[in-house]
Structures are given as C-alpha cells and as structure tokens.
Design an enzyme around this catalytic site. Structure first.
Site, PDB file in Angstrom:
ATOM      1  N   SER A 280       0.900  -1.227  -0.093  1.00 51.00           N
ATOM      2  CA  SER A 280       0.086   0.037  -0.092  1.00 51.00           C
ATOM      3  C   SER A 280       0.943   1.311  -0.036  1.00 51.00           C
ATOM      4  O   SER A 280       2.091   1.223   0.373  1.00 51.00           O
ATOM      5  CB  SER A 280      -0.847   0.104   1.288  1.00 51.00           C
ATOM      6  OG  SER A 280       0.049   0.293   2.447  1.00 51.00           O
ATOM      7  N   ASP A 281       0.216   2.386  -0.234  1.00 51.14           N
ATOM      8  CA  ASP A 281       0.966   3.589   0.128  1.00 51.14           C
ATOM      9  C   ASP A 281       1.086   3.765   1.692  1.00 51.14           C
ATOM     10  O   ASP A 281       0.434   3.152   2.339  1.00 51.14           O
ATOM     11  CB  ASP A 281       0.390   4.703  -0.643  1.00 51.14           C
ATOM     12  CG  ASP A 281       1.641   5.960  -0.914  1.00 51.14           C
ATOM     13  OD1 ASP A 281       2.640   6.002  -0.055  1.00 51.14           O
ATOM     14  OD2 ASP A 281       1.583   6.751  -1.900  1.00 51.14           O
ATOM     15  N   TRP A 282       1.677   5.114   1.984  1.00 47.77           N
ATOM     16  CA  TRP A 282       1.932   5.170   3.295  1.00 47.77           C
ATOM     17  C   TRP A 282       0.447   5.340   3.949  1.00 47.77           C
ATOM     18  O   TRP A 282      -0.162   6.372   3.688  1.00 47.77           O
ATOM     19  CB  TRP A 282       2.697   6.544   3.631  1.00 47.77           C
ATOM     20  CG  TRP A 282       3.064   6.824   4.917  1.00 47.77           C
ATOM     21  CD1 TRP A 282       2.377   7.307   5.779  1.00 47.77           C
ATOM     22  CD2 TRP A 282       4.513   6.699   5.456  1.00 47.77           C
ATOM     23  NE1 TRP A 282       3.196   7.589   6.826  1.00 47.77           N
ATOM     24  CE2 TRP A 282       4.464   7.062   6.708  1.00 47.77           C
ATOM     25  CE3 TRP A 282       5.894   6.287   4.869  1.00 47.77           C
ATOM     26  CZ2 TRP A 282       5.575   7.269   7.714  1.00 47.77           C
ATOM     27  CZ3 TRP A 282       6.787   6.343   6.021  1.00 47.77           C
ATOM     28  CH2 TRP A 282       6.930   6.661   7.137  1.00 47.77           C
ATOM     29  N   GLU A 283       0.204   4.375   5.012  1.00 50.60           N
ATOM     30  CA  GLU A 283      -1.024   4.226   5.619  1.00 50.60           C
ATOM     31  C   GLU A 283      -2.399   4.431   4.481  1.00 50.60           C
ATOM     32  O   GLU A 283      -3.635   4.486   5.347  1.00 50.60           O
ATOM     33  CB  GLU A 283      -1.256   5.559   6.550  1.00 50.60           C
ATOM     34  CG  GLU A 283      -0.040   5.467   7.719  1.00 50.60           C
ATOM     35  CD  GLU A 283      -0.291   6.533   8.738  1.00 50.60           C
ATOM     36  OE1 GLU A 283      -0.930   7.565   8.379  1.00 50.60           O
ATOM     37  OE2 GLU A 283       0.358   6.768   9.762  1.00 50.60           O
ATOM     38  N   SER A 284      -2.252   4.069   3.628  1.00 46.95           N
ATOM     39  CA  SER A 284      -3.374   4.099   2.811  1.00 46.95           C
ATOM     40  C   SER A 284      -4.385   3.012   3.128  1.00 46.95           C
ATOM     41  O   SER A 284      -5.711   3.070   2.762  1.00 46.95           O
ATOM     42  CB  SER A 284      -3.011   4.028   1.308  1.00 46.95           C
ATOM     43  OG  SER A 284      -2.522   2.825   0.676  1.00 46.95           O
TER      44      SER A 284
END
Ligand code: BGC
Length: 726
Positions: A280-284
């Site tokens: 995922s992207d950062w905290e997505s």
C-alpha cells in the site's frame, strides 16, 4: 516482454522454497510478513522485540511520509545489519527483513527528476541512472525502492508531475521499462546480486488524475481512458519484470485504489499478469476510513487485503486486525497465504536469504563515484530543452563578459529535485560555478540576491544569463500550485534586465511545465531544465557553452496559462474540433490562443533538421503483420546534433473515440552537418491497436495517418490502410 527481462513469473524452485517456509508459519508470523513499519535512527532499538517475534516483514527507512526534500537520515548500516541479524538469527524462522526507501532520481548522486529524465528521451541513459541509483542505495543497505512512479499527469498544477514521465503513455512505458531494468537488472542473477534493488511501480493507478491537480484528491477515469492512457506504463513495468507495485492513496471511480479488487486483482494480476507483491502507500490502508468506505481500521484492513494489497505500509491495520479477521472468517487464511507467499518469493529473488547483510565498507567506494557523476552530467545535459534561440546560444568564445544572475544563479538546493532525501547538497554544482568552469577565460559577474546589482551587472556585460524558476519545495508530494507561473518577482526581474537592451538568456529550472509566455517575449533564448540534480550547473553550462548541443524534448505539453489546463496533445477527436494542432474550427477560449505555448515533444537544437520522403508500406496487421514507416531526416545546420525523431499515428475511423494523434515510436538520431539519414519504424498490433469495448485490445481495419517529425506538431504525414484483426 524484453527477452532479457527477469521472467515475469518467479522460478518454480523459488516458489517451492517459499511454500516450504510458509508451511512452517504461524498465523502471527504470516501477518508479520505483511507488516511494514517505519525505521529511523531513534526508533531502531525499540523495533528489536517486534522483529524477534517475527511481527515485521519490512522496514521503511523513513520517519514520515512525503519526505521529498526533507533531509531524513537513514539508520547507520551497522544498525540496519543489527536489525537484520535479529530477524535472521533470533526470529523463529529466520526470515530476513526487506529494507525499503525512496530512491526516485538518484541516491547520493542526484539525477534529474523523472520528468527531466523523460525529457531526455534517452532510455539507455535512464536505465544507467537507475542502475547507479540502485548501486549507491544498495551499498547503504537499501533493498527496495518505491520507484518508478508511473502516473500519467495532465495537470501540471499537481506537484507530483515532477516524479513521473509526463503526459504520454508510450514515453512513460519506455521510461518504466528502463527504470525497472536499471533498478532490478535484466536477469534473475542481477536481481539477486548486491548491486541491484527491487523496484516498485507506483501509484497504481490513475493517481495523477487528481481533480484540480490537488494531491490525494478524487479521480474519475473511464475504463477506456484507464486502459489506453493510465495503465500502459504499469503494463510495461510488469512486462519488464517489476517485482512490486504500490497501490495509491486516491479513490478511483468510487473505490479506494488501495481497496479495489477490480484494479488490484482483476486487472493487475489477471489481465496484466503481475506476479509480485502489492504494497500500500503510506497508511493508505487506514485511509479507507478517511474515505468513509470502512467504518474502522479493522474493516479497512479487510477491504485492502481482500482486494489484493499484500503488504500494509505503516498503518498497522494488518498487524492489529488480520488475526481477528481470519479467526472470525471474514478473511480466509488462504488470502494471507497467497500474500505471504508473494512477499517471500520477492525476498528470495532479491537474494536476501543468501545475503541478508550489507558490506559496511562498500558505500565508501561507491557513493558519488566519478563515473556516476559523469552519467548524471550527461543525462542532465540531455534533459535540457531549448525552447527559443535567436542566435545567442551557444555563447560564442568571443564573448568575454557574462553576467550570471537571478535568484537561482548560485542555488544548489534548488537544483536537487523533489525526491532528494539522500542527495549530497554540498556537492551540487550551481549554474554560476558550471559556467565559470566552462568559460575560465571569461569575466563572470555573478549575483543572485540583490536585484539592483543584477541590473547593474547586466548593463556592463555582453550577454546576460538569468536563472529563474521554482525551488523543489514547490513541487513533489502535497506541493501543488493554483497558478503555474514563476514565483513572485521573477518576471519583474526579467523585465528590468531586458530593459538594459542586453541579450538575455533565460534559464528556467522547475519541477513542472510553467506558463512562461512573458519570458519568451523578454529573452533572446530560453533553456528549460527540470530540476537537474547534482551536475545540473555543469550540464546547463555544457549547453550554454556549446560543448553539448541540446536535444531534450518536452515530455509534457507546456500550457500558455493555467486556465488552459488540461491541455495535452493526445486529446480525443470531438465532433466540433477546435483549431488546435490538427486543424478544425473555432477556438476553445476567447481570451487566449488556441495552441499551448509549446507542444509535447518540442525542443530545439543548435542544428536544424528537415524531414522528407515519408513512405509507408503496409501488410495485414495479423500476428506478424506490420506497417513500416520511413522518412529521411537531414541536418541542415552547421553543427553536429541529435534529433529525437518522433512517429505519431491517428486511427482515422474507430469504433470508440481515439486521440487526434498518439506517439507510437521514436528514435534518437545523431547527424553531422549536412548529413541525412533514413529512419524506419515498424508498427505492429501493439502500436496500431487500442483497448476497445470490454477492455479487449483490437486493431481495427481501415485508414491510418502517420506523422514523422520533431514534435507532436509534426507536419509530414502519409496514410495507409491496414487490414483488421484482434
Ligand atoms: C508517497 C510515496 C512514497 C511513500 C514512502 C508516500 O507518502 O506517496 O510515493 O513512496 O510515501 O515514502
């Protein structure tokens, strides 16, 4: 797929080894492999217990998201090796960690931002730059980069336009392959070796279509545009063997990009054939809650893992909730098994089981190696785009007094680009120093702070180089602008300098195409450099002094004003076409010219090139059929030069609306003065077809127009009729 790419599919013996490890894992250990957590110097010690318990699969070497130009120290190599030692020696199964960090346009040696690399249209050099970036990063213990960024961008207000290849799917696809090959190598042995790192194609998919150019905002893309415009670079990266893909932050057509089974499984895996793992992207993952498609973090985790996000970057939702989700049957354990298997396979392929540690002494020999700087200089020089020249460039050796002024004349940090966390700022060569080195015989009058002194210097010089533009902090993640204009005061400065009557050479350094019609009016010559990196000043001086003949071409349309956005060359044909490049009636706006300031693919040289003799030979476009296009290109100037010869097509009548033109091939051609050569392009189903109804790739029979020339406004054209097939 290129024959020399690592196979898209992992080798059976690797999968077998991964299965054996998986078979021994507890549910907790499986979840650990899917958890990525931030690691930075102050946090390393506290991570030990987590690593020992097998509760972490990857460390991202960053302390916050959108690090961009922030200076973020990586943990010392000894500390990283120590963390790895805990994973290998003290965790029950000894599965090594994979360390990730953004290596976007170089590590210690900074190359031009990706938009600049795309402007070089020189994919051999782009591959070489990624290879060097991998080599440097690997020497500091980094196993995995979050690049290439493959978001097609049609709105330069969006700051992240700097990180990608611009607006064109074909050019972006070539860049995707080059970067994947550069980072990972072209063979499984290279990928497993100590000089390469795992690549990550991001931000899957459509993130660049954020409305209003506002980062993280909503995207809405029809399936037709998704397949024909936004997916091709990802397809190319998958075909080149990319091992990981990052799911975006955004929502696309009502779904979270990090929670869409349609995008992440049906398209990415089933259609594109991606066999690696998705991070995922950062905290997505947690951001599914912010989007209000999940009530809480547990539901957010379920949505993402079921959609096909294998590893959770930093949100902790997987670590906190997957156990319960499996226990309650909401998420079948088989889903986790698949995800863990993919992660283990990539770790095995990257050679982490054989070589988990990084040699402490290597970085000293590798970082900022002279060979690396040489490539950085070549690539930066090739990425410079000459927009205008009324015979002042290159500066003749007879000119002995040169003013080098403007806010960016002596700037170092402003040249570094929007992802330069590990760049050596002190080593950056500014423009004034570059010119000084190129012209030791000339008297240089340098000033970058006081406007009145700048005007004074301009008055007493023979020629004036004015270096303007934007600092990288105005581009990159979460750095969008409402007006794509020069920062305050710079145009006034140019006005004042132009009043001196001296020939002005404007050098614009930026992270995006800026609307600069006034600069064009005021300057006798304009050079455009997307943030060019460590060797930026030398590269610009190479072009100014004539040591290098410019050959960069715009990878994105340069608008005349912000209000013209979106303006991209490969727009669709409409029933009532405007008078843009390809003819038609009417004007899109009453208050400005119809055409952009410069079209996609545009860029001048100190040579001039002419095109003639376009010939087309068609055969049925079956499995082996193709269209052969050839044209003669001549250097009609007095200097040797390189031209990026571009080939565009239009499918004249198609079942679904198609672009007025689309780039399908190009070649860099080196020509001596007076020399002429034939270029030949071979177009097959991939180039002539498109993704039509039901997402199927089709080549429709009928007439095609082909253009060959030096930009997307190329005039030389011919037509042919091809037979259809699918
Ligand atoms: C960015 C990614 C980046 C990640 C890790 C995010 O904020 O969107 O492009 O790779 O942070 O630093």
């Amino acid at each position: 797929m290129s024959e020399t790419s690592p196979d898209r599919k992992p080798r059976p013996e690797i999968v077998q080894r991964a299965r054996e490890i998986l078979a021994r894992m507890t549910l907790d250990e499986k979840i650990g492999q899917l958890h990525q957590t931030p690691a930075y110097p102050d946090r390393m010690e506290s991570l030990g217990a987590l690593i020992k318990a097998g509760s972490v699969g990857s460390l991202i070497l960053a302390s916050s998201a959108f690090a961009g130009t922030e200076e973020q120290n990586v943990a010392e190599l000894e500390t990283l090796n120590a963390a790895q030692r805990i994973a290998v020696n003290e965790s029950r199964l000894g599965v090594p960690l994979i360390f990730g960090r953004d290596v976007i346009h170089g590590h210690r040696t900074l190359f031009p931002i990706p938009l600049g690399q795309a402007a070089s249209w020189d994919m051999a050099l782009v591959e070489e730059a990624a290879r060097i970036a991998a080599r440097e990063a690997a020497s500091r213990g980094i196993h995995w980069t979050f690049a290439p960024m493959l978001d097609i961008a049609r709105d330069p207000r969006w700051g992240r336009v700097s990180e990608g290849a611009g607006e064109d799917p074909y050019l972006a696809s070539r860049l995707a392959e080059a970067m994947v090959h550069g980072f990972q190598g072209r063979t499984p042995e290279e990928l497993a070796g100590p000089e390469r790192i795992v690549a990550c194609a991001k931000h899957y998919v459509g993130y660049g279509a954020a409305i209003g150019g506002r980062d993280y905002d909503t995207t809405e893309i029809t399936d037709n545009t998704l397949r024909n415009t936004y997916l091709p670079p990802f397809r190319a990266a998958v075909d080149a063997g990319v091992r990981t893909v990052m799911s975006g932050f955004h929502d696309l057509n009502g779904e979270s990009a990090s929670g869409s089974r349609y995008l992440l499984t049906e398209i990415l895996r089933d259609e594109l054939g991606f066999a690696g793992f998705v991070v995922s992207d950062w905290e997505s993952v947690a951001q599914n809650v912010g989007m209000r498609i999940a009530a809480d973090r547990e539901e957010a985790a379920a949505i993402s893992v079921l959609a096909g996000v294998d590893m959770d970057m930093t949100s902790g939702c997987y670590l906190d909730h997957l156990y319960d989700l499996v226990e309650t049957g909401t998420v079948p354990e088989s889903v986790l098994d698949e995800a863990v298997l993919r992660v283990l396979v990539v770790k095995l392929e990257a050679g982490l089981f054989e070589n988990p540690y990084t040699d402490i002494d290597r970085s000293a020999k590798v970082l900022m190696h002279a060979d690396h700087r040489k490539v950085a200089r070549d690539l930066a020089a090739r990425s410079v785009v000459l927009l205008k020249n009324t015979d002042v460039l290159p500066i003749s050796d007879a000119v002995k007094k040169i003013a080098v002024i403007g806010p960016l004349a002596e700037a170092k940090a402003a040249l570094r680009g929007s992802w330069s966390i590990d760049g050596d700022l002190s080593a950056i060569v500014d423009v004034a120093s570059g010119i000084k080195a190129a012209r030791p015989d000339a008297e240089l009058l340098v000033e970058s702070a006081q406007a009145d002194l700048m005007v004074h210097y301009a008055t007493s010089a023979d020629v004036v180089v004015v270096v303007v533009g934007e600092n990288p902090i105005r581009s990159g993640e979460a750095n969008d602008v409402a007006e794509i204009v020069l920062p305050p005061g710079q145009e006034q400065l140019l006005e004042a300098i132009a009043m001196t009557g001296k020939p002005v050479i404007a050098v614009v350094i930026a992270g995006r195409p800026l609307a600069i019609p006034r600069v064009l009016d005021l300057a006798a010559a304009v050079l455009y450099a997307f943030h060019p990196g460590t060797e930026g000043g030398n590269a610009i001086a190479d072009v100014i002094s004539g040591r290098v003949n410019p050959s960069g071409k715009l990878p994105i349309t340069m608008p005349r004003s912000t209000g013209q956005i979106p303006v991209y060359y490969n727009r669709k044909s409409t029933g009532r076409p405007y008078m843009l490049a390809v003819g038609g009636v009417g004007f899109p706006y009453r208050d400005i010219d119809a055409a952009p300031l410069f079209p996609f693919g545009y860029g001048l040289s100190y040579a001039t090139f002419s095109y003639s003799g376009l010939r087309i030979a068609c055969s049925d476009v079956g499995a082996d059929g193709m269209v052969r296009v050839s044209a003669t290109v001549a250097n009609t100037g007095t200097r040797a030069g390189e031209e990026v010869v571009q080939c565009y097509i239009q499918d004249n009548v198609s079942a679904l609306t198609r672009p007025v033109r689309e780039l399908v091939a190009y070649e860099r051609l080196k020509l001596a003065p007076g020399e002429s050569r034939d270029v030949e392009f071979t177009l097959g189903a991939a180039e002539l077809g498109y993704f039509g109804r039901d997402g199927k790739h089709v080549v429709e029979s009928g007439a095609f127009t082909v253009w060959v020339g030096g930009s997307s406004d190329a005039e030389l054209s011919a037509s042919c009729v091809v037979g259809g097939c699918s």
